[in-house]
Design a protein around this motif. Structure first.
Motif, PDB file in Angstrom:
ATOM      1  N   LEU A 187       0.814  -1.194   0.000  1.00 30.80           N
ATOM      2  CA  LEU A 187       0.000   0.000   0.000  1.00 30.80           C
ATOM      3  C   LEU A 187       0.857   1.259   0.000  1.00 30.80           C
ATOM      4  O   LEU A 187       0.556   2.215  -0.705  1.00 30.80           O
ATOM      5  N   ASN A 188       1.919   1.221   0.793  1.00 29.29           N
ATOM      6  CA  ASN A 188       2.805   2.391   0.829  1.00 29.29           C
ATOM      7  C   ASN A 188       3.505   2.588  -0.511  1.00 29.29           C
ATOM      8  O   ASN A 188       3.694   3.723  -0.949  1.00 29.29           O
ATOM      9  N   LEU A 189       3.894   1.492  -1.157  1.00 26.05           N
ATOM     10  CA  LEU A 189       4.505   1.581  -2.487  1.00 26.05           C
ATOM     11  C   LEU A 189       3.513   2.204  -3.473  1.00 26.05           C
ATOM     12  O   LEU A 189       3.874   3.082  -4.264  1.00 26.05           O
ATOM     13  N   MET A 190       2.262   1.785  -3.405  1.00 24.20           N
ATOM     14  CA  MET A 190       1.238   2.359  -4.289  1.00 24.20           C
ATOM     15  C   MET A 190       1.095   3.858  -4.041  1.00 24.20           C
ATOM     16  O   MET A 190       0.994   4.646  -4.983  1.00 24.20           O
ATOM     17  N   PHE A 212      -9.539   1.820  -6.033  1.00 26.94           N
ATOM     18  CA  PHE A 212      -9.175   0.797  -5.054  1.00 26.94           C
ATOM     19  C   PHE A 212     -10.451   0.274  -4.409  1.00 26.94           C
ATOM     20  O   PHE A 212     -11.219   1.036  -3.830  1.00 26.94           O
ATOM     21  N   ILE A 213     -10.678  -1.020  -4.532  1.00 27.07           N
ATOM     22  CA  ILE A 213     -11.895  -1.624  -3.999  1.00 27.07           C
ATOM     23  C   ILE A 213     -11.517  -2.554  -2.857  1.00 27.07           C
ATOM     24  O   ILE A 213     -10.653  -3.420  -3.013  1.00 27.07           O
ATOM     25  N   SER A 214     -12.177  -2.368  -1.710  1.00 26.44           N
ATOM     26  CA  SER A 214     -11.859  -3.181  -0.538  1.00 26.44           C
ATOM     27  C   SER A 214     -13.022  -3.199   0.438  1.00 26.44           C
ATOM     28  O   SER A 214     -13.818  -2.259   0.486  1.00 26.44           O
ATOM     29  N   HIS A 215     -13.103  -4.263   1.233  1.00 21.32           N
ATOM     30  CA  HIS A 215     -14.034  -4.327   2.349  1.00 21.32           C
ATOM     31  C   HIS A 215     -13.355  -3.902   3.644  1.00 21.32           C
ATOM     32  O   HIS A 215     -14.016  -3.751   4.666  1.00 21.32           O
ATOM     33  N   ASN A 216     -12.039  -3.721   3.600  1.00 19.06           N
ATOM     34  CA  ASN A 216     -11.281  -3.353   4.791  1.00 19.06           C
ATOM     35  C   ASN A 216     -11.274  -1.827   4.920  1.00 19.06           C
ATOM     36  O   ASN A 216     -10.536  -1.130   4.224  1.00 19.06           O
ATOM     37  N   LEU A 217     -12.089  -1.310   5.831  1.00 17.60           N
ATOM     38  CA  LEU A 217     -12.241   0.133   5.953  1.00 17.60           C
ATOM     39  C   LEU A 217     -10.980   0.816   6.465  1.00 17.60           C
ATOM     40  O   LEU A 217     -10.741   1.980   6.147  1.00 17.60           O
ATOM     41  N   SER A 218     -10.153   0.119   7.219  1.00 17.72           N
ATOM     42  CA  SER A 218      -8.882   0.700   7.655  1.00 17.72           C
ATOM     43  C   SER A 218      -7.966   0.952   6.463  1.00 17.72           C
ATOM     44  O   SER A 218      -7.310   1.986   6.374  1.00 17.72           O
ATOM     45  N   VAL A 219      -7.932   0.009   5.551  1.00 15.82           N
ATOM     46  CA  VAL A 219      -7.122   0.163   4.344  1.00 15.82           C
ATOM     47  C   VAL A 219      -7.702   1.272   3.464  1.00 15.82           C
ATOM     48  O   VAL A 219      -6.969   2.104   2.937  1.00 15.82           O
ATOM     49  N   VAL A 220      -9.006   1.291   3.327  1.00 15.92           N
ATOM     50  CA  VAL A 220      -9.661   2.344   2.539  1.00 15.92           C
ATOM     51  C   VAL A 220      -9.302   3.713   3.119  1.00 15.92           C
ATOM     52  O   VAL A 220      -8.947   4.638   2.385  1.00 15.92           O
ATOM     53  N   HIS A 243      -6.700   4.496   4.864  1.00  9.92           N
ATOM     54  CA  HIS A 243      -5.260   4.740   4.702  1.00  9.92           C
ATOM     55  C   HIS A 243      -4.899   5.203   3.292  1.00  9.92           C
ATOM     56  O   HIS A 243      -4.094   6.112   3.127  1.00  9.92           O
ATOM     57  N   ILE A 244      -5.523   4.602   2.292  1.00 10.19           N
ATOM     58  CA  ILE A 244      -5.061   4.825   0.920  1.00 10.19           C
ATOM     59  C   ILE A 244      -5.882   5.845   0.134  1.00 10.19           C
ATOM     60  O   ILE A 244      -5.414   6.396  -0.853  1.00 10.19           O
ATOM     61  N   SER A 245      -7.087   6.140   0.566  1.00  8.75           N
ATOM     62  CA  SER A 245      -8.011   6.913  -0.269  1.00  8.75           C
ATOM     63  C   SER A 245      -8.038   8.401   0.029  1.00  8.75           C
ATOM     64  O   SER A 245      -7.810   8.821   1.159  1.00  8.75           O
ATOM     65  N   ASP A 246      -8.360   9.174  -1.006  1.00  9.68           N
ATOM     66  CA  ASP A 246      -8.659  10.596  -0.861  1.00  9.68           C
ATOM     67  C   ASP A 246     -10.170  10.792  -0.869  1.00  9.68           C
ATOM     68  O   ASP A 246     -10.707  11.574  -0.109  1.00  9.68           O
ATOM     69  N   ARG A 247     -10.843  10.076  -1.789  1.00 12.72           N
ATOM     70  CA  ARG A 247     -12.309  10.085  -1.881  1.00 12.72           C
ATOM     71  C   ARG A 247     -12.777   8.647  -1.725  1.00 12.72           C
ATOM     72  O   ARG A 247     -12.107   7.723  -2.165  1.00 12.72           O
ATOM     73  N   LYS A 287     -12.211  12.343   4.689  1.00 13.76           N
ATOM     74  CA  LYS A 287     -12.386  12.907   6.029  1.00 13.76           C
ATOM     75  C   LYS A 287     -13.856  13.182   6.332  1.00 13.76           C
ATOM     76  O   LYS A 287     -14.326  12.936   7.439  1.00 13.76           O
ATOM     77  N   ILE A 288     -14.570  13.686   5.357  1.00 16.91           N
ATOM     78  CA  ILE A 288     -16.000  13.956   5.550  1.00 16.91           C
ATOM     79  C   ILE A 288     -16.763  12.648   5.724  1.00 16.91           C
ATOM     80  O   ILE A 288     -17.568  12.498   6.646  1.00 16.91           O
ATOM     81  N   LEU A 289     -16.510  11.690   4.836  1.00 21.36           N
ATOM     82  CA  LEU A 289     -17.260  10.442   4.892  1.00 21.36           C
ATOM     83  C   LEU A 289     -17.025   9.692   6.208  1.00 21.36           C
ATOM     84  O   LEU A 289     -17.977   9.206   6.824  1.00 21.36           O
ATOM     85  N   PHE A 290     -15.793   9.597   6.656  1.00 21.94           N
ATOM     86  CA  PHE A 290     -15.512   8.840   7.871  1.00 21.94           C
ATOM     87  C   PHE A 290     -15.963   9.566   9.141  1.00 21.94           C
ATOM     88  O   PHE A 290     -16.234   8.916  10.142  1.00 21.94           O
ATOM     89  N   ASN A 291     -16.068  10.876   9.090  1.00 23.74           N
ATOM     90  CA  ASN A 291     -16.462  11.628  10.286  1.00 23.74           C
ATOM     91  C   ASN A 291     -17.915  12.087  10.288  1.00 23.74           C
ATOM     92  O   ASN A 291     -18.493  12.279  11.361  1.00 23.74           O
ATOM     93  N   TYR A 292     -18.501  12.276   9.103  1.00 20.47           N
ATOM     94  CA  TYR A 292     -19.863  12.789   9.008  1.00 20.47           C
ATOM     95  C   TYR A 292     -20.638  12.059   7.907  1.00 20.47           C
ATOM     96  O   TYR A 292     -21.086  12.684   6.941  1.00 20.47           O
ATOM     97  N   PRO A 293     -20.797  10.755   8.028  1.00 17.84           N
ATOM     98  CA  PRO A 293     -21.503  10.019   6.971  1.00 17.84           C
ATOM     99  C   PRO A 293     -22.967  10.432   6.902  1.00 17.84           C
ATOM    100  O   PRO A 293     -23.593  10.718   7.921  1.00 17.84           O
ATOM    101  N   LEU A 294     -23.500  10.471   5.680  1.00 17.45           N
ATOM    102  CA  LEU A 294     -24.898  10.858   5.490  1.00 17.45           C
ATOM    103  C   LEU A 294     -25.817   9.665   5.261  1.00 17.45           C
ATOM    104  O   LEU A 294     -26.908   9.618   5.813  1.00 17.45           O
TER     105      LEU A 294
END
Length: 134
Positions: free
Chosen positions: A1-4, A17-25, A27-31, A47-54
């Motif tokens: 992941l860090n290499l990517m 990037f598609i994953s069921h692992n939300l920690s990885v999502v 770590h690696i995602s902007d959106r 940041k919005i999605l993880f802190n203020y999901p609608l």
């Protein structure tokens, strides 16, 4: 992941990037886009999605993540069973499990629409958004 991530920064790559692992999502995602039964239900800055999901599914999904600070506290569970993807329910596919479902949810499949959330524009497919807040 860090290499990517390093390659992304060095040569300007974009990943889907598609994953069921939300920690990885996280770590690696902007959106981040959240899907339920093969359909995109929310798209937002990480940041919005993880802190203020609608979307109610996004809220319940994030509430299900184990948190060391919440040891011993009951966690919210998503009620009901996942519908058969070959025979999805009419209307919003999440309505049988949604705590906010109304009559329109059972009849009309919500379209993705842009809404303001904490100063950012996000996209969400939910009839209830705007009628409640977490």
């Amino acid at each position: 992941l860090n290499l990517m991530q390093n390659l992304q920064k060095e040569i300007g790559l974009t990943y889907l990037f598609i994953s069921h692992n939300l920690s990885v999502v996280h770590h690696i995602s902007d959106r981040v886009g959240v899907m339920y039964l093969g359909r995109l239900v929310e798209l937002a800055d990480k940041k919005i999605l993880f802190n203020y999901p609608l979307h109610p599914y996004t809220q319940l999904l994030l509430d299900a993540i184990p948190d060391i600070r919440s040891v011993g506290k009951p966690r919210k569970k998503i009620q009901g069973e996942v519908p058969n993807p070959l025979e999805p329910p009419a209307g919003c596919t999440f309505h049988p499990r949604c705590p906010y479902a109304k009559d329109i949810c059972r009849k009309v499949n919500p379209e993705m629409r842009k809404v303001e959330n904490m100063g950012s524009i996000v996209e969400v497919a939910c009839h209830a958004v705007g009628n409640w807040r977490k």
